[in-house]
Design a protein around this motif. Sequence first.
Motif, PDB file in Angstrom:
ATOM      1  N   THR A 204       0.836  -1.210   0.000  1.00 58.74           N
ATOM      2  CA  THR A 204       0.000   0.000   0.000  1.00 58.74           C
ATOM      3  C   THR A 204       0.865   1.251   0.000  1.00 58.74           C
ATOM      4  O   THR A 204       0.594   2.209  -0.737  1.00 58.74           O
ATOM      5  N   ALA A 205       1.907   1.250   0.811  1.00 61.92           N
ATOM      6  CA  ALA A 205       2.815   2.402   0.872  1.00 61.92           C
ATOM      7  C   ALA A 205       3.552   2.588  -0.448  1.00 61.92           C
ATOM      8  O   ALA A 205       3.678   3.718  -0.953  1.00 61.92           O
ATOM      9  N   ILE A 206       4.055   1.493  -1.017  1.00 59.93           N
ATOM     10  CA  ILE A 206       4.782   1.586  -2.284  1.00 59.93           C
ATOM     11  C   ILE A 206       3.847   2.023  -3.405  1.00 59.93           C
ATOM     12  O   ILE A 206       4.229   2.798  -4.297  1.00 59.93           O
ATOM     13  N   ASN A 207       2.606   1.548  -3.381  1.00 61.88           N
ATOM     14  CA  ASN A 207       1.647   1.953  -4.417  1.00 61.88           C
ATOM     15  C   ASN A 207       1.430   3.460  -4.396  1.00 61.88           C
ATOM     16  O   ASN A 207       1.430   4.111  -5.453  1.00 61.88           O
ATOM     17  N   HIS A 208       1.240   4.029  -3.197  1.00 60.17           N
ATOM     18  CA  HIS A 208       1.053   5.486  -3.098  1.00 60.17           C
ATOM     19  C   HIS A 208       2.256   6.226  -3.673  1.00 60.17           C
ATOM     20  O   HIS A 208       2.114   7.170  -4.454  1.00 60.17           O
ATOM     21  N   LEU A 209       3.460   5.790  -3.275  1.00 61.24           N
ATOM     22  CA  LEU A 209       4.674   6.473  -3.720  1.00 61.24           C
ATOM     23  C   LEU A 209       4.883   6.316  -5.219  1.00 61.24           C
ATOM     24  O   LEU A 209       5.078   7.307  -5.937  1.00 61.24           O
ATOM     25  N   PHE A 210       4.848   5.089  -5.712  1.00 62.10           N
ATOM     26  CA  PHE A 210       5.157   4.827  -7.118  1.00 62.10           C
ATOM     27  C   PHE A 210       4.114   5.450  -8.033  1.00 62.10           C
ATOM     28  O   PHE A 210       4.449   6.059  -9.064  1.00 62.10           O
ATOM     29  N   ASN A 211       2.841   5.326  -7.672  1.00 64.90           N
ATOM     30  CA  ASN A 211       1.793   5.934  -8.486  1.00 64.90           C
ATOM     31  C   ASN A 211       1.971   7.447  -8.553  1.00 64.90           C
ATOM     32  O   ASN A 211       1.861   8.046  -9.636  1.00 64.90           O
ATOM     33  N   GLY A 212       2.233   8.073  -7.426  1.00 61.95           N
ATOM     34  CA  GLY A 212       2.410   9.525  -7.405  1.00 61.95           C
ATOM     35  C   GLY A 212       3.597   9.979  -8.229  1.00 61.95           C
ATOM     36  O   GLY A 212       3.511  10.958  -8.986  1.00 61.95           O
ATOM     37  N   LEU A 213       4.715   9.260  -8.114  1.00 58.98           N
ATOM     38  CA  LEU A 213       5.903   9.613  -8.892  1.00 58.98           C
ATOM     39  C   LEU A 213       5.659   9.443 -10.386  1.00 58.98           C
ATOM     40  O   LEU A 213       6.172  10.225 -11.202  1.00 58.98           O
ATOM     41  N   LEU A 214       4.878   8.444 -10.756  1.00 61.78           N
ATOM     42  CA  LEU A 214       4.560   8.244 -12.174  1.00 61.78           C
ATOM     43  C   LEU A 214       3.607   9.312 -12.701  1.00 61.78           C
ATOM     44  O   LEU A 214       3.697   9.714 -13.870  1.00 61.78           O
ATOM     45  N   LEU A 215       2.702   9.805 -11.855  1.00 59.67           N
ATOM     46  CA  LEU A 215       1.840  10.923 -12.265  1.00 59.67           C
ATOM     47  C   LEU A 215       2.684  12.170 -12.534  1.00 59.67           C
ATOM     48  O   LEU A 215       2.445  12.905 -13.496  1.00 59.67           O
ATOM     49  N   VAL A 216       3.673  12.390 -11.690  1.00 60.23           N
ATOM     50  CA  VAL A 216       4.599  13.522 -11.906  1.00 60.23           C
ATOM     51  C   VAL A 216       5.331  13.327 -13.231  1.00 60.23           C
ATOM     52  O   VAL A 216       5.463  14.265 -14.036  1.00 60.23           O
ATOM     53  N   PHE A 217       5.811  12.127 -13.467  1.00 55.96           N
ATOM     54  CA  PHE A 217       6.514  11.800 -14.716  1.00 55.96           C
ATOM     55  C   PHE A 217       5.637  12.102 -15.929  1.00 55.96           C
ATOM     56  O   PHE A 217       6.118  12.618 -16.949  1.00 55.96           O
ATOM     57  N   ALA A 218       4.352  11.809 -15.825  1.00 56.08           N
ATOM     58  CA  ALA A 218       3.422  12.044 -16.931  1.00 56.08           C
ATOM     59  C   ALA A 218       3.368  13.513 -17.326  1.00 56.08           C
ATOM     60  O   ALA A 218       3.352  13.855 -18.523  1.00 56.08           O
ATOM     61  N   PHE A 219       3.345  14.404 -16.330  1.00 57.34           N
ATOM     62  CA  PHE A 219       3.301  15.838 -16.626  1.00 57.34           C
ATOM     63  C   PHE A 219       4.658  16.367 -17.094  1.00 57.34           C
ATOM     64  O   PHE A 219       4.719  17.266 -17.938  1.00 57.34           O
ATOM     65  N   LEU A 220       5.739  15.807 -16.555  1.00 58.90           N
ATOM     66  CA  LEU A 220       7.067  16.236 -16.998  1.00 58.90           C
ATOM     67  C   LEU A 220       7.293  15.896 -18.469  1.00 58.90           C
ATOM     68  O   LEU A 220       7.944  16.645 -19.200  1.00 58.90           O
ATOM     69  N   LEU A 221       6.761  14.772 -18.917  1.00 60.05           N
ATOM     70  CA  LEU A 221       6.905  14.385 -20.330  1.00 60.05           C
ATOM     71  C   LEU A 221       6.254  15.407 -21.258  1.00 60.05           C
ATOM     72  O   LEU A 221       6.681  15.568 -22.407  1.00 60.05           O
ATOM     73  N   ASN A 222       5.220  16.084 -20.758  1.00 61.23           N
ATOM     74  CA  ASN A 222       4.509  17.059 -21.582  1.00 61.23           C
ATOM     75  C   ASN A 222       5.106  18.454 -21.514  1.00 61.23           C
ATOM     76  O   ASN A 222       4.658  19.346 -22.241  1.00 61.23           O
TER      77      ASN A 222
END
Length: 373
Positions: free
Chosen positions: A314-332
Motif C-alpha cells: 500500500t505504501a509503495i503503491n502510493h509512492l510509485f503511483n504519485g511519482l509516475l503521475l509527476v513523470f506524466a506531466f514532466l513528459l509534456n
Amino acid sequence: MPEILQGEPPTVFEFEHNRENVNVWDDVKAKARAWKEAVRPLSLTAALVPILLGGALALSQSDQFNMLTFLLTLFGAIMIQAGTNMINDWKDAERDNENKSGIRPFTGGSRMIQLGLISRADMGFFGIILSTNAVLIGIYLVFASGMGLIPLILYGLIAGVFYTGGKGKLSFINMATGVAEFLVATTYGVLMTMGAYYVQTGHYSLEAFLISLPVALFINNVLIINQFPDSESDANSNKKTLVVRLGKKKAKNILIGSFIIGYAIIGLLPVIGYGPFTLYFSFLSIPFAVQAIRYAHQNYDKNAVDLIPSNAHTAINHLFNGLLLVFAFLLNSLTIVLPMLYLVASLILVFWVWNYIERHRKVMNDFRLAFKK
C-alpha cells in the motif's frame, strides 16, 4: 527481545571492556539513528508526492517556474509532516505505551519514547520547532505567491495539531467516523497538491483538484491499513480510528474500494480532457495495489506481522503511483532527457523505500520465528 517487540525499553547489561570500546562518535551516530526513526522517513513520502505533483502540473501549464519557492514549498511540507509525526508521538505517548502489536515502520508511532531513546519532552519540543519552521516558510510563501494560500495552511495546521489528543481534549479521531481520515486525505492529497500549484501560478485550477484525488485516496489507504494492527490497543485507549469504529472487515472493503476509485479517476481524466494520456503510465503501479488488496483480504483479521506485506504494498503503491503521475506531466513540459533522469531517480527512491521496509519486515519476522522456537 520481547521488550522491544512490546515497545518497552530493553534490558541492558554493561560490561567494562565494552564501555572502553565506545566513543563519543558512536553515541552521536546512535542518537542520529534514533531521531531518524522519530522522523519516520517512510511517512515523508506523504508530503513529497503531492508537492512534486502540484509543481509538475504547474510546470506543464506555465512558462514560469520559480525553483526557490518550489523547494521552500517542498521543505515546508516535509517539515510539517515530520513535526506532526513527533507531536503525535508526544501526545500519544501514554496510549502508544499500551500498544503491544505496533510494527514499525508502519504502526504504533516511532516507539522512540517507549524504548527510552528519546524523552517525551524532547520529542514534543522538536516537533513544535519543525512545525513552527514550516509555518514561517508558509508565511513567506503567502507573501511571495498570494493570500489564497492562507486557508490551505490553516486547514493543514488544524488537521495536524488536533488529529489526535489526550484524554478529554479535542481529537478529530474521536469526533465522528471518518473525520480524521478525511482530514489526512485532503491535507496530504488535495491541499498540498493545490498549494504547490498555487505557489507557482497564483491561482487554483480544477485540473489540480481532480489529479489530487487519487493521491488523496491512496494516502488514506496507507493510513487505514496502518490502523489494523493498532486496532485493539486503539480501542482499549479510546482512540476511535476508522478501523475501530467500523471493524476490520468493513475497513478492508473501504481500502479495496479506494484503490478501485483512485485508478478509475486516473483512467477517466484524459478522456474528459483534464489530463494528458501520459497519465496512463501510472497504471504501472497497479501490481502493487493488487498485491496490497490480496494480502489485506487474506490477513486483515490476523496478527500484525502477517499484514506487513499489505502495509508495504500500500505504501509503495502510493509512492510509485504519485511519482509516475509527476513523470506524466514532466513528459509534456520538458525534453525527454530530464523526465527520464527523473524516472531513474524515482525508481531508485522506490527501491530504497522497498529495501527499508524489507529490512524491518525481516527483523520482525526473525523475532517471531525465534519466539515460536
